[in-house]
Design an enzyme around this catalytic site. Structure first.
Site, PDB file in Angstrom:
ATOM      1  N   ARG A 157       0.944  -1.304  -0.043  1.00 48.61           N
ATOM      2  CA  ARG A 157       0.062  -0.153  -0.285  1.00 48.61           C
ATOM      3  C   ARG A 157       0.914   1.302  -0.085  1.00 48.61           C
ATOM      4  O   ARG A 157       2.131   1.159   0.384  1.00 48.61           O
ATOM      5  CB  ARG A 157      -0.877   0.165   1.247  1.00 48.61           C
ATOM      6  N   HIS A 250      -1.938   2.882  -6.288  1.00 45.88           N
ATOM      7  CA  HIS A 250      -2.846   1.649  -6.240  1.00 45.88           C
ATOM      8  C   HIS A 250      -2.732   0.716  -7.251  1.00 45.88           C
ATOM      9  O   HIS A 250      -3.316  -0.629  -7.316  1.00 45.88           O
ATOM     10  CB  HIS A 250      -4.214   1.916  -5.813  1.00 45.88           C
ATOM     11  N   ARG A 253      -0.117  -2.035  -6.931  1.00 44.43           N
ATOM     12  CA  ARG A 253      -0.808  -3.006  -6.072  1.00 44.43           C
ATOM     13  C   ARG A 253      -2.045  -3.766  -6.746  1.00 44.43           C
ATOM     14  O   ARG A 253      -1.943  -5.174  -6.361  1.00 44.43           O
ATOM     15  CB  ARG A 253      -1.509  -2.013  -4.790  1.00 44.43           C
ATOM     16  N   HIS A 276      -5.154  -8.556   3.512  1.00 48.51           N
ATOM     17  CA  HIS A 276      -6.650  -8.507   3.629  1.00 48.51           C
ATOM     18  C   HIS A 276      -7.090  -8.948   4.670  1.00 48.51           C
ATOM     19  O   HIS A 276      -6.684 -10.494   4.654  1.00 48.51           O
ATOM     20  CB  HIS A 276      -7.211  -8.999   2.289  1.00 48.51           C
TER      21      HIS A 276
END
Length: 328
Positions: A157, A250, A253, A276
């Site tokens: 991130r 992002h 990612r 996650h």
């Protein structure tokens, strides 16, 4: 009432409990400053809308919240954004109930309008190869290339990259230790290309950072590079490399996750690498993978999709028109 029409100040009966709630989030529940800012922004928007409708938070009922949701929708907010607002309101009223400042939670039975699920955008492998193979011309570009290689190599991130400190790097084992959401720590592998790019940057880093600076990525002034600067440098690098879409952290990612899942098919492993908490968050990448497979299928299978123009053309080539016995 739109954001541009918000009154300058809130009445004390609305402002004081809201300020106390934000302090509660920061001090008692240890939420990050960014999270507190998000709560404050969303709840202030509701509070300004309530001015002239109620005198304090205890007077707000289900109908107020439902009308507020309708107003947000008219102003162009999507279902996910409205759901975030409702989540903040519910959390706020839990606090008000605990403090004896409300009798019930008026947002409990209000639902956000449904919206289509937006799939994250990804870059294809060839585009990323072109991006990451662009040579660096100066020490700061060595830093940039190391950042981008690391984000794509390990699926970081933006906040994780910006907060990365020197002790987190372990070149001997080829691993990286990061602090993710909720201060959860995870150990990530670092690929060979990213390792080489990091070593090239660290060789010139002492020219910018003093020995007491722990940040891996520093600015020209020797201080930790901000998130905004990282975003700007990646966008600039994409323009320089001739990328056909705007590059942002992002995107790297998302591309990492999609390419890993496409190659391995291991959803649990990708979940762990991304950090996650809920596998449902990771499952969005299975939709991306299916889209890729569907495109390959459409291109490859002879009966996948009717191409009427091509079919008619083949018919005219294989079966030339002939006149019937009557000359028609």
């Amino acid at each position: 009432m739109t954001a541009s029409a918000l009154p300058a100040e809130l009445p004390e009966p609305l402002a004081a409990p809201l300020a106390a709630f934000i302090r509660h989030l920061a001090s008692e529940t240890r939420h990050s400053p960014r999270t507190c800012d998000n709560y404050q922004r969303d709840l202030q928007r509701l509070a300004h809308w309530l001015v002239g409708r109620v005198n304090d938070w205890s007077a707000v009922d289900f109908h107020h919240i439902r009308h507020y949701v309708a107003q947000l929708s008219r102003e162009g907010l999507g279902g996910q954004s409205i759901a975030r607002h409702l989540s903040a309101i519910r959390r706020f009223y839990q606090y008000l109930l605990r403090e004896g400042l409300a009798r019930d939670n008026p947002a409990l039975d209000v639902r956000a309008p449904k919206s289509g699920r937006r799939l994250p955008k990804v870059a294809d492998v060839d585009q990323l190869q072109q991006l990451l193979d662009t040579p660096a011309d100066d020490p700061l570009e060595l830093r940039d290339l190391a950042m981008f290689e690391l984000m794509y190599s390990s699926g970081l991130r933006l906040a994780e990259l910006a907060s990365l400190d020197m002790p987190a790097l372990d070149f001997a084992s080829g691993e990286l230790r990061v602090q993710g959401k909720g201060s959860k720590e995870r150990l990530l592998p670092v690929g060979g290309k990213a390792t080489a790019a990091l070593k090239r940057w660290l060789a010139v880093r002492p020219g910018y950072a003093d020995e007491h600076e722990e940040a891996v990525f520093v600015s020209q002034r020797g201080t930790r590079l901000s998130r905004r600067s990282i975003q700007a440098r990646l966008a600039r690098w994409g323009v320089r490399a001739g990328a056909d879409q705007r590059l942002h952290p992002h995107l790297l990612r998302h591309s990492f996750a999609s390419h890993m899942l496409e190659s391995s098919g291991d959803l649990r492993a990708v979940q762990e690498l991304l950090g996650h908490a809920d596998i449902a968050t990771t499952q969005v990448y299975t939709h991306l993978d299916f889209q890729h497979l569907a495109r390959v299928y459409d291109r490859s299978h002879p009966r996948a999709r009717r191409r009427s123009g091509t079919i008619e053309k083949r018919k005219s080539q294989d079966y030339p028109k002939t006149k019937d016995p009557n000359g028609h």
